[in-house]
Design a protein around this motif. Sequence first.
Motif, PDB file in Angstrom:
ATOM      1  N   LEU A 111       0.828  -1.211   0.000  1.00 60.21           N
ATOM      2  CA  LEU A 111       0.000   0.000   0.000  1.00 60.21           C
ATOM      3  C   LEU A 111       0.863   1.262   0.000  1.00 60.21           C
ATOM      4  CD1 LEU A 111      -2.960  -0.757   2.424  1.00 60.21           C
ATOM      5  CD2 LEU A 111      -2.609  -1.434   0.050  1.00 60.21           C
ATOM      6  N   ARG A 112       0.314   2.280  -0.665  1.00 63.68           N
ATOM      7  CA  ARG A 112       1.030   3.556  -0.750  1.00 63.68           C
ATOM      8  C   ARG A 112       0.818   4.388   0.508  1.00 63.68           C
ATOM      9  NH1 ARG A 112      -2.140   3.669  -5.522  1.00 63.68           N
ATOM     10  NH2 ARG A 112      -0.944   3.038  -7.359  1.00 63.68           N
ATOM     11  N   PHE A 113       1.849   5.136   0.863  1.00 62.95           N
ATOM     12  CA  PHE A 113       1.667   6.230   1.817  1.00 62.95           C
ATOM     13  C   PHE A 113       1.285   7.461   1.004  1.00 62.95           C
ATOM     14  CE2 PHE A 113       4.057   3.319   4.321  1.00 62.95           C
ATOM     15  CZ  PHE A 113       3.775   3.616   5.645  1.00 62.95           C
ATOM     16  N   GLY A 114       0.955   8.527   1.694  1.00 63.41           N
ATOM     17  CA  GLY A 114       0.628   9.742   0.952  1.00 63.41           C
ATOM     18  C   GLY A 114       0.443  10.917   1.879  1.00 63.41           C
ATOM     19  N   ALA A 115       0.484  12.106   1.308  1.00 60.86           N
ATOM     20  CA  ALA A 115       0.185  13.319   2.068  1.00 60.86           C
ATOM     21  C   ALA A 115      -0.671  14.218   1.197  1.00 60.86           C
ATOM     22  CB  ALA A 115       1.467  14.038   2.474  1.00 60.86           C
ATOM     23  N   GLU A 116      -1.474  15.041   1.854  1.00 55.83           N
ATOM     24  CA  GLU A 116      -2.360  15.927   1.096  1.00 55.83           C
ATOM     25  C   GLU A 116      -1.568  17.076   0.485  1.00 55.83           C
ATOM     26  OE1 GLU A 116      -5.384  16.936   3.926  1.00 55.83           O
ATOM     27  OE2 GLU A 116      -5.741  14.792   4.262  1.00 55.83           O
ATOM     28  N   ALA A 117      -2.095  17.601  -0.599  1.00 53.80           N
ATOM     29  CA  ALA A 117      -1.455  18.748  -1.249  1.00 53.80           C
ATOM     30  C   ALA A 117      -1.798  19.990  -0.440  1.00 53.80           C
ATOM     31  CB  ALA A 117      -1.952  18.885  -2.677  1.00 53.80           C
ATOM     32  N   ALA A 118      -0.951  20.350   0.499  1.00 54.83           N
ATOM     33  CA  ALA A 118      -1.266  21.474   1.392  1.00 54.83           C
ATOM     34  C   ALA A 118      -0.005  22.272   1.713  1.00 54.83           C
ATOM     35  CB  ALA A 118      -1.909  20.945   2.671  1.00 54.83           C
ATOM     36  N   ALA A 119       0.855  22.446   0.700  1.00 57.18           N
ATOM     37  CA  ALA A 119       2.153  23.071   0.954  1.00 57.18           C
ATOM     38  C   ALA A 119       2.033  24.545   1.349  1.00 57.18           C
ATOM     39  CB  ALA A 119       3.056  22.924  -0.262  1.00 57.18           C
ATOM     40  N   TRP A 120       1.128  25.285   0.712  1.00 57.87           N
ATOM     41  CA  TRP A 120       1.055  26.722   1.027  1.00 57.87           C
ATOM     42  C   TRP A 120       0.533  26.966   2.429  1.00 57.87           C
ATOM     43  CZ3 TRP A 120       4.227  29.513  -1.349  1.00 57.87           C
ATOM     44  CH2 TRP A 120       4.517  29.294  -2.695  1.00 57.87           C
ATOM     45  N   GLY A 121      -0.399  26.092   2.868  1.00 56.18           N
ATOM     46  CA  GLY A 121      -0.878  26.198   4.242  1.00 56.18           C
ATOM     47  C   GLY A 121       0.270  25.987   5.227  1.00 56.18           C
ATOM     48  N   TYR A 122       1.172  25.091   4.823  1.00 56.66           N
ATOM     49  CA  TYR A 122       2.333  24.837   5.671  1.00 56.66           C
ATOM     50  C   TYR A 122       3.257  26.047   5.677  1.00 56.66           C
ATOM     51  CZ  TYR A 122       6.448  22.550   7.568  1.00 56.66           C
ATOM     52  OH  TYR A 122       7.525  22.228   8.343  1.00 56.66           O
ATOM     53  N   VAL A 123       3.371  26.695   4.512  1.00 50.85           N
ATOM     54  CA  VAL A 123       4.296  27.833   4.398  1.00 50.85           C
ATOM     55  C   VAL A 123       3.935  28.936   5.383  1.00 50.85           C
ATOM     56  CG1 VAL A 123       5.050  29.706   2.906  1.00 50.85           C
ATOM     57  CG2 VAL A 123       4.946  27.381   2.011  1.00 50.85           C
ATOM     58  N   TRP A 124       2.670  29.363   5.367  1.00 48.45           N
ATOM     59  CA  TRP A 124       2.374  30.515   6.242  1.00 48.45           C
ATOM     60  C   TRP A 124       2.369  30.128   7.707  1.00 48.45           C
ATOM     61  CZ3 TRP A 124      -1.898  30.556   9.328  1.00 48.45           C
ATOM     62  CH2 TRP A 124      -3.035  29.845   8.925  1.00 48.45           C
ATOM     63  N   ARG A 125       1.959  28.889   7.994  1.00 47.62           N
ATOM     64  CA  ARG A 125       2.033  28.449   9.400  1.00 47.62           C
ATOM     65  C   ARG A 125       3.492  28.402   9.867  1.00 47.62           C
ATOM     66  NH1 ARG A 125      -2.381  25.955   7.488  1.00 47.62           N
ATOM     67  NH2 ARG A 125      -4.230  25.935   8.813  1.00 47.62           N
ATOM     68  N   ALA A 126       4.342  27.836   9.018  1.00 50.28           N
ATOM     69  CA  ALA A 126       5.752  27.726   9.400  1.00 50.28           C
ATOM     70  C   ALA A 126       6.340  29.111   9.628  1.00 50.28           C
ATOM     71  CB  ALA A 126       6.525  26.976   8.316  1.00 50.28           C
ATOM     72  N   MET A 127       5.997  30.066   8.765  1.00 46.39           N
ATOM     73  CA  MET A 127       6.525  31.422   8.922  1.00 46.39           C
ATOM     74  C   MET A 127       6.094  32.011  10.258  1.00 46.39           C
ATOM     75  SD  MET A 127       7.927  32.364   5.804  1.00 46.39           S
ATOM     76  CE  MET A 127       7.618  34.046   5.417  1.00 46.39           C
ATOM     77  N   ILE A 128       4.796  31.845  10.570  1.00 48.92           N
ATOM     78  CA  ILE A 128       4.270  32.440  11.803  1.00 48.92           C
ATOM     79  C   ILE A 128       4.875  31.766  13.030  1.00 48.92           C
ATOM     80  CG2 ILE A 128       2.184  32.632  13.224  1.00 48.92           C
ATOM     81  CD1 ILE A 128       0.673  33.246  10.626  1.00 48.92           C
TER      82      ILE A 128
END
Lengths: 377, 397
Positions: free
Chosen positions: B146-163
């Motif tokens: 079975l495959r692992f996976g992650a949702e396409a949510a990179a920009w949400g991560y960007v602003w959270r990481a910045m803050i």
Amino acid sequence: MLPVPARYYDGITATRQNVRAMLSEDGGALLILGGAQPAPLEWPLARLRAVGGAARKGHLVLALHDPANRADARPLAPARLTVTDPALIAALRARCHLARRDRRPGMRGRLVRRGALAAAAVGIMLFVILPRMADTLATLIPVEREITFGRSVVAQIERALGATDLGDLDCTAPAGTAALEVMTRRLSAGADLRYRLEVRVLDHAMVNAFAAPGGQIVIMRGLLDDATGPDAVAGVLAHEIAHVEARDATRHALRAAGSAGLLSMVIGDVTGGAAAVFLGERVMRASYTREAETGADRFALRMLNNAGVSSRGMAAFFDGLAEAEQEGGPGRLPTYLSSHPDSAARADVAEANAADQRATSPVISDAEWQALLAICD
Amino acid sequence: MTHEQGRLGGEYHGTQGPLFWLAVRTAMLTALTLGVYRFWAKTRIRRYVWSSVGADGDAFEYTGTGLEKFLGFLAAIVILAVYLGAVQMILFYFGLTLFGAAETQAELFLQFGAFGITSLAILPLVFFAQYRARRYRLARTRWRGLRFGAEAAAWGYVWRAMIYWAIALLSLGLLWPLMTFRLAQYKADRSWYGNARFRQNGRWTGLYAAMKQLFVALGLMVLAAIFAAIQLYVLAGLWATLGAIWFSVGLLSYRVNAFVYLTENLVLEVPGADDVTFGTSPQTWNVLWQMVGGSMAVFAATGLVFGLLGAGPLLLIGLEAVPLHVLIVPSVLLYMLALAISGALWLIWVAQPILRHVVTRCTAQGTGALNGVAQRAGDSGADAEGFADALDIGGAF
């Protein structure tokens, strides 16, 4: 061959199926018996592939080639079979091309298109946009900042040449400094210069001279020793003054800052990557300084003409360089030459200019020239 | 609570020999191709490492290809060439215009400010690349088919990481656990194994226990400051040195213990079944020893390798047996070989032992529920880590 135990995952759920595996009678397929399948699965040997890096000894994980699968990077069907029986593994390795790489059609085209696009983007940035930006930004930098920057560049070079303290290598014999001042004045008289020139001689055997940003010009003692006479030094000095006026050093520093970042991104942090970036930078610099050098030569000749100094000395200096180039002797001039146009051709241009010059006189008197030669003593 | 039966422990089957030669071979190919082969090199090493990790006799599988990584890189280059080239030059320009002559505090502040603003322009891309690289790696990882996976949510991560980074920095590190926890949670909650979703439980304040050694280091520093204040400079120096060493150990301890806390509060929500829970018990001292001892061994061996490989050309130069220019190509090749060997040694003496330690100390409980997990759809892998490769971010593997 008897069936041996194996593990089967159907790629639909994570449920393990303990199955048995064996080669078919005709030897053309791998049969998977038992598990949840009503009938034995038949995996054609021609489509059999090994997956993964196979770090675990004695384990072989198999999958079937499936050209129709576009959901994964490799065109493999989702089911996996792990075989641990040494005899079966040996038999499969002997009969199948397990490590075969299956390429999807059209990949080469994609590679070529993407590659061309990336090369074009980098090329346009390196050769068109960054040089233009550098030219614009260079004119925007306040002169006093440029001077500060130039000082630090010279300081770095002094350190690189072996000065433990700044100013260690400075040649400051008063008579010599005065002679240099006379030469500089005579050359720049009448020319409306943006920068206040600061010409210095450093006590180093290298035959070299350079212009740092902001009007700093450095001549190495080796160049004085090597020169045929004061007019030759005047030619070099005029050439460096031209660089100062054209803000070449500043522009090149800006360009290098942009292009070094880009190049290191393209080449990556790999073994020897830093060296490759350095080389790439050198090659690029050589390509775009040629133009600047030719321009500086032209400007220098105009300066010599205005000052009434013969460009024959300059021609002699370039002739000397051309000879050294041909000898290729170690330690002589490589830095000065790497990015410059062909010295013999430059000598010819200076010689042709000299033929057209009206009355000329030596740039400084013989006594002053002797003083300049002794500036480091 | 977990009701399902089953407990699995992490296994690591990788050995030194194969990984070493694989790393040396691929590094040489990378050098000879001016870096182009690095995508294939990374892929081949990942295939080996992934297949070394397993549980219950089932190895992980890395299904990425070098070609897709190269294609992703080319796409990222187009965007980054324009962006980076311009940004770097502007950064340099600001560096120049604000160069050196900062005579007042305000000017000094401005100088740093200018550098800060321009590097801020790069920062979002770094976080973007980090998230996408993680998503790509998960999308190319399989276990039990079975495959692992992650949702396409990179920009949400960007602003959270910045803050959260800003908060952590402005609080002088006191709110570091907030950043660690929230960012880990953001990533974990968007990760999947088949159709089962991971969920990060726990609270961010739970990470303060992991900071224990850092607070001890702070205490040592305070002590040093007190000694300095009463002019006992030798004592102050001693305590400050101890504090500095303790601090770097404390940073590692924080990473290890934060990993433990996060793992122990991680669950896999299997549809229609009970959650699978996780546990781990890596030891800071063990990791520290692998890092320090391993690095020292690599350092010594690298010196030896350079000495041995350099001896030949040097001898030839010394004897003036062959002209210098004949030696250039072999010397460059030997230099690359020495660098490749050094990198490979680091892999087998530092990176792999740490990975082995951590993996073999991970467990999963209630793993009977895994039988109910179903396949998830394939992920195109977005840029196949191209941005991370171009910006040169990423871990050992």
